[in-house]
Design an enzyme around this catalytic site. Structure first.
Site, PDB file in Angstrom:
ATOM      1  N   GLY A 240       1.025  -1.142   0.021  1.00 47.11           N
ATOM      2  CA  GLY A 240      -0.007   0.105   0.126  1.00 47.11           C
ATOM      3  C   GLY A 240       1.007   1.192  -0.057  1.00 47.11           C
ATOM      4  O   GLY A 240       2.049   1.263   0.350  1.00 47.11           O
ATOM      5  N   PRO A 242       2.349   4.704   1.147  1.00 48.89           N
ATOM      6  CA  PRO A 242       3.068   5.068   2.245  1.00 48.89           C
ATOM      7  C   PRO A 242       1.838   6.011   3.324  1.00 48.89           C
ATOM      8  O   PRO A 242       1.182   6.521   2.984  1.00 48.89           O
ATOM      9  CB  PRO A 242       4.207   6.254   2.068  1.00 48.89           C
ATOM     10  CG  PRO A 242       4.434   6.272   0.826  1.00 48.89           C
ATOM     11  CD  PRO A 242       3.096   5.491  -0.003  1.00 48.89           C
ATOM     12  N   THR A 244      -0.631   4.567   5.043  1.00 47.63           N
ATOM     13  CA  THR A 244      -1.715   3.742   4.961  1.00 47.63           C
ATOM     14  C   THR A 244      -1.792   2.806   6.323  1.00 47.63           C
ATOM     15  O   THR A 244      -2.847   2.319   6.496  1.00 47.63           O
ATOM     16  CB  THR A 244      -2.086   2.957   3.687  1.00 47.63           C
ATOM     17  OG1 THR A 244      -1.023   2.309   3.217  1.00 47.63           O
ATOM     18  CG2 THR A 244      -2.645   3.868   2.331  1.00 47.63           C
ATOM     19  N   GLY A 245      -0.909   2.760   6.956  1.00 51.28           N
ATOM     20  CA  GLY A 245      -0.957   1.935   8.136  1.00 51.28           C
ATOM     21  C   GLY A 245      -0.512   0.820   8.345  1.00 51.28           C
ATOM     22  O   GLY A 245      -0.939  -0.247   8.787  1.00 51.28           O
ATOM     23  N   LYS A 246       0.548   0.385   7.415  1.00 49.41           N
ATOM     24  CA  LYS A 246       0.880  -1.103   7.238  1.00 49.41           C
ATOM     25  C   LYS A 246       1.785  -1.325   8.564  1.00 49.41           C
ATOM     26  O   LYS A 246       1.513  -2.576   8.899  1.00 49.41           O
ATOM     27  CB  LYS A 246       1.983  -1.185   6.140  1.00 49.41           C
ATOM     28  CG  LYS A 246       1.186  -0.741   4.676  1.00 49.41           C
ATOM     29  CD  LYS A 246       2.222  -1.085   3.566  1.00 49.41           C
ATOM     30  CE  LYS A 246       3.372   0.224   3.402  1.00 49.41           C
ATOM     31  NZ  LYS A 246       2.569   1.540   3.066  1.00 49.41           N
ATOM     32  N   THR A 247       2.828  -0.526   9.066  1.00 46.62           N
ATOM     33  CA  THR A 247       3.360  -0.892  10.258  1.00 46.62           C
ATOM     34  C   THR A 247       2.449  -0.929  11.520  1.00 46.62           C
ATOM     35  O   THR A 247       2.553  -1.629  12.098  1.00 46.62           O
ATOM     36  CB  THR A 247       4.438   0.362  10.450  1.00 46.62           C
ATOM     37  OG1 THR A 247       5.022   0.647   9.293  1.00 46.62           O
ATOM     38  CG2 THR A 247       5.291   0.088  11.589  1.00 46.62           C
ATOM     39  N   GLU A 465      -4.782  33.226 -11.200  1.00 47.01           N
ATOM     40  CA  GLU A 465      -5.500  32.284 -10.788  1.00 47.01           C
ATOM     41  C   GLU A 465      -7.189  32.094 -10.877  1.00 47.01           C
ATOM     42  O   GLU A 465      -7.704  31.475 -11.276  1.00 47.01           O
ATOM     43  CB  GLU A 465      -5.419  32.560  -9.129  1.00 47.01           C
ATOM     44  CG  GLU A 465      -4.025  32.236  -8.357  1.00 47.01           C
ATOM     45  CD  GLU A 465      -3.590  30.846  -8.699  1.00 47.01           C
ATOM     46  OE1 GLU A 465      -4.439  29.761  -8.693  1.00 47.01           O
ATOM     47  OE2 GLU A 465      -2.325  30.468  -8.827  1.00 47.01           O
ATOM     48  N   HIS A 468      -7.370  30.281 -14.098  1.00 47.63           N
ATOM     49  CA  HIS A 468      -7.878  28.934 -13.717  1.00 47.63           C
ATOM     50  C   HIS A 468      -9.477  28.578 -13.053  1.00 47.63           C
ATOM     51  O   HIS A 468      -9.896  27.825 -13.578  1.00 47.63           O
ATOM     52  CB  HIS A 468      -6.964  28.257 -12.463  1.00 47.63           C
ATOM     53  CG  HIS A 468      -5.368  28.075 -13.065  1.00 47.63           C
ATOM     54  ND1 HIS A 468      -5.028  27.075 -13.933  1.00 47.63           N
ATOM     55  CD2 HIS A 468      -4.432  28.807 -12.525  1.00 47.63           C
ATOM     56  CE1 HIS A 468      -3.932  27.256 -14.094  1.00 47.63           C
ATOM     57  NE2 HIS A 468      -3.470  27.872 -12.987  1.00 47.63           N
ATOM     58  N   ASP A 539       2.292  24.620 -14.118  1.00 44.17           N
ATOM     59  CA  ASP A 539       1.068  24.370 -15.077  1.00 44.17           C
ATOM     60  C   ASP A 539       1.843  23.688 -16.470  1.00 44.17           C
ATOM     61  O   ASP A 539       1.053  22.599 -16.709  1.00 44.17           O
ATOM     62  CB  ASP A 539       0.326  25.519 -15.539  1.00 44.17           C
ATOM     63  CG  ASP A 539      -0.387  26.251 -14.331  1.00 44.17           C
ATOM     64  OD1 ASP A 539      -0.284  25.567 -13.397  1.00 44.17           O
ATOM     65  OD2 ASP A 539      -0.643  27.396 -14.502  1.00 44.17           O
TER      66      ASP A 539
END
Ligand code: ADP
Length: 658
Positions: A240, A242, A244-247, A465, A468, A539
């Site tokens: 997954g 970085p 995302t709660g693997k550890t 801006e 955009h 951009d």
């Protein structure tokens, strides 16, 4: 969140208590203790020449004299003087019983000549018989000789060891590494008593939790599995992005099963010396077997488990990584299925892993962790807000809606950042605005209000801006706009926030409209000022990449046809070896250019038609610096979106762009 305390295992894992220094100290100690014993002068009474000639020689009590190494004279007293009170003690032995046969006294001399001269003078009145016999001898101190020979080596060794410790300390964390335990594993061990993370600390990830539950059951009650002959997986890979709660999940497995948890990063196996990685793997598995049942967690396994051969000719020295990987495979094959050691590994690149690693019997289980969706984000916010003092106005739904594409780690970070912002303004409670500020800061960097921007520059930025904003408001396939700002943040001078909708597919029109919206900033500059600025760098980069993907990957170009040069296996390095001919390469270049030119033209035309709106938006930006969806609605009316379900949106990243 509860914190777990890593506990030092009894056996030193990282270099403390190194026995190598022991024998150096032993030699030094032996030398200090033994050298006086071994030199013959031990137990002798040290006297001066004057004392010798006045009290001993003049009384004719000297049996003989012995000159040692031309620097010291040893005096033997006649046995007939044993009864003399002056010499009563000298015949007593230093150890045990018996009679000390001498030498009994010693004194040092300047040189042989002066000694002989002085002796002649003192014996002037002596008869030939009474003259004391003098002998000369050499004594060598073997211990001293050995030590002088060894000293440079010992010194070198001590120095080297010291340097290694210093160097090792930086690389492998507290404790450092000496040359004698490079091969030791540097894993941190969390004992089961300190494994306090549980599934309650892991929000969302329901499918992953179900999968790892089986491992928890096995670690808790192995017998119920083994008696049926079932084999439990030895290795599980958590895949997954970085954060995302693997550890966290791996720790929770250890916490739920109440087993020790060894944690190490894949990169920590490989050092500058050859063979270290392999011996660290061996050591780690040995320690783990001693503590079974337990969990070994290897973070970033791709550091050692990357497919062998891939990138070999670019990376060069891969031998060490390969031998580490081989050792890991051997260890995993070597321990029986039911030894109770389970290896959990984490990576964000499962496709890069060596096929041998994911073969049955090794890391054959893959658990995929995704970025959290809306509901999961609400749950993660709840977990991390548990310890915070919150105001009543916090709406988790809004926060979750504002954070699409954020990982669990990002959300944990937002909660902490919000608390810091609130503390800085000396508030008693954390307000909704603190969370909003924290989100903005994480998306676009810290506001830099102190950045000096001239009024002309400010005008250019405002129109950029506004360009955009107007285009993305008018084109219905572009992600909805939530906020536009001209306050400098991080590296950008202004930013527009979009809320991407949850969509698995994007049409060709959507791609084209997105190109136009991204080029809207530059188009507005040209339309209003008749000149463009360097502010569109970001951009242009995005536009070029996107147009490339449209032509080369998605098969959107009629001339090129329905083919894709995308390589999901990453076997080929496109930068070195192009999969198409020169002619196709030129065609690709031409088509990309055409695509971008058309998108730019569309943007300019659209802006020219809506120049009044553009000016209004830019003016409002100059006045307020930050404007929201509602302000744009006031100027341009309600936006017509291609998919009406904006409020239902669930997922995927907020994009920001200057
Ligand atoms: P990874 O190993 O996938 O890179 P971590 O497990 O180290 O990510 O996650 C980092 C931090 O993010 C965790 O310590 C935790 O605070 C938070 N976190 C990530 N995912 C979750 C989740 N599902 N629930 C609660 N907190 C999470």
């Amino acid at each position: 969140m509860k914190k777990e305390q890593p506990v030092k295992p009894k056996r030193p894992l990282n270099g403390k208590g190194n026995p190598a220094f022991g024998w150096v100290w032993l030699i030094l100690l032996l030398y200090v203790v033994l050298s006086p014993l071994l030199t013959t002068s031990y137990g002798l009474k040290e006297i001066t020449w004057q004392q010798f000639s006045k009290d001993i020689l003049s009384r004719k009590a000297v049996e003989k004299l012995e000159v040692i190494n031309k620097e010291r004279v040893e005096v033997y007293i006649k046995r007939s003087f044993a009864g003399d009170t002056a010499f009563k003690n000298v015949f007593k032995p230093a150890f045990g019983s018996g009679v000390n046969s001498g030498p009994h006294y010693t004194f040092t001399i300047g040189s042989i000549e002066s000694f002989e001269h002085n002796l002649d003078e003192a014996e002037k009145t002596f008869t030939a018989n009474e003259k004391v016999p003098v002998s000369y001898s050499y004594q060598s101190n073997w211990l001293m000789n050995i030590l002088t020979w060894l000293a440079p080596f010992i010194l070198l060794f001590v120095l080297l060891n010291f340097l290694m410790r210093r160097a090792g300390g930086g690389m492998t964390g507290p404790g450092g590494t000496s040359i004698f335990n490079f091969g030791r594993s540097t894993a941190t061990l969390i004992e089961k008593e300190n494994s306090t993370v549980t599934f309650a600390d892991v929000a969302g990830l329901d499918e992953a939790k179900v999968e790892v539950l089986e491992i928890v059951d096995f670690l808790k009650k192995p017998a119920s599995f083994t008696k049926l002959g079932a084999k439990i997986p030895k290795g599980v890979i958590l895949v997954g992005p970085p954060g995302t709660g693997k550890t966290l999940l791996a720790k929770a497995v250890a916490g739920e099963a109440q087993v020790p948890f060894f944690s190490i990063s894949g990169a920590a196996f490989v050092e500058m010396f050859v063979g270290v990685g392999a011996s660290r793997v061996r050591d780690l598995f040995q320690q783990a077997k001693d503590k079974a049942p337990c969990i070994i967690f290897i973070d970033e396994i791709d550091a050692i488990g990357r497919s062998r051969g891939k990138g070999a000719f670019l990376g060069g020295a891969n031998d060490e990584r390969e031998s580490t990987l081989n050792q890991l495979l051997t260890e995993m094959d070597g321990f029986g299925t039911n030894t109770g050691v389970i290896v959990l590994a984490a990576t964000n690149r499962a496709d890069m892993l060596d096929p041998a690693l994911v073969r049955p019997g090794r890391f054959d289980r893959h658990i995929y962790l995704e970025l959290p969706n809306m509901n999961e984000r609400v749950a993660i916010f709840k977990v991390h807000m548990a310890g915070l003092t919150l105001a009543a106005n916090i709406d988790l739904q809004i926060l979750a809606a504002q954070t699409p594409g954020f990982s669990g780690a990002d959300i944990a970070n937002i909660c902490n950042e919000a608390a810091l912002i609130a503390a800085r303004r000396k508030a008693v409670k954390i307000e909704k605005e603190d969370f909003m500020d924290a989100i903005d800061r994480i998306v676009a960097g810290l506001e830099k209000k102190s950045k000096i921007i001239s009024p002309e520059e400010k005008r250019i930025i405002a129109f950029h801006e506004a360009g955009h904003a107007v285009i993305s408001w008018l084109l219905k396939n572009v992600d909805p706009l939530v906020k536009v700002s001209i306050i400098p943040r991080g590296k950008s001078l202004g930013a527009a926030w979009y809320l991407p909708e949850e969509k698995q597919l994007r049409s060709k029109t959507a791609f084209k409209e997105h190109l136009s919206a991204t080029l809207g900033g530059r188009a507005a500059e040209e339309l209003i000022f008749g000149e463009v600025s360097s502010g569109a760098l970001d951009d242009l980069e995005k536009v070029t990449k996107e147009a490339y993907a449209m032509v080369v990957y998605y098969g959107f170009n009629e001339k090129l046809g329905n083919l894709s040069y995308y390589d999901s296996t990453e076997q080929r390095d496109l930068a070195i070896q192009k999969p198409f001919s020169e002619a196709t390469g030129e065609l690709i270049d031409r088509e990309i250019r055409k695509l971008i030119a058309q998108a730019y033209l569309d943007a300019k035309t659209l802006l020219a038609e809506n120049k009044v709106s553009l000016e209004k938006v830019a003016d409002l930006l100059l006045k307020k610096e930050v404007i929201y969806k509602a302000d744009l609605e006031n100027i341009m009316g309600r936006r017509i979106s291609a998919s009406p379900a904006i409020s239902q949106q669930k997922n995927e990243g907020v994009t920001s762009g200057a």
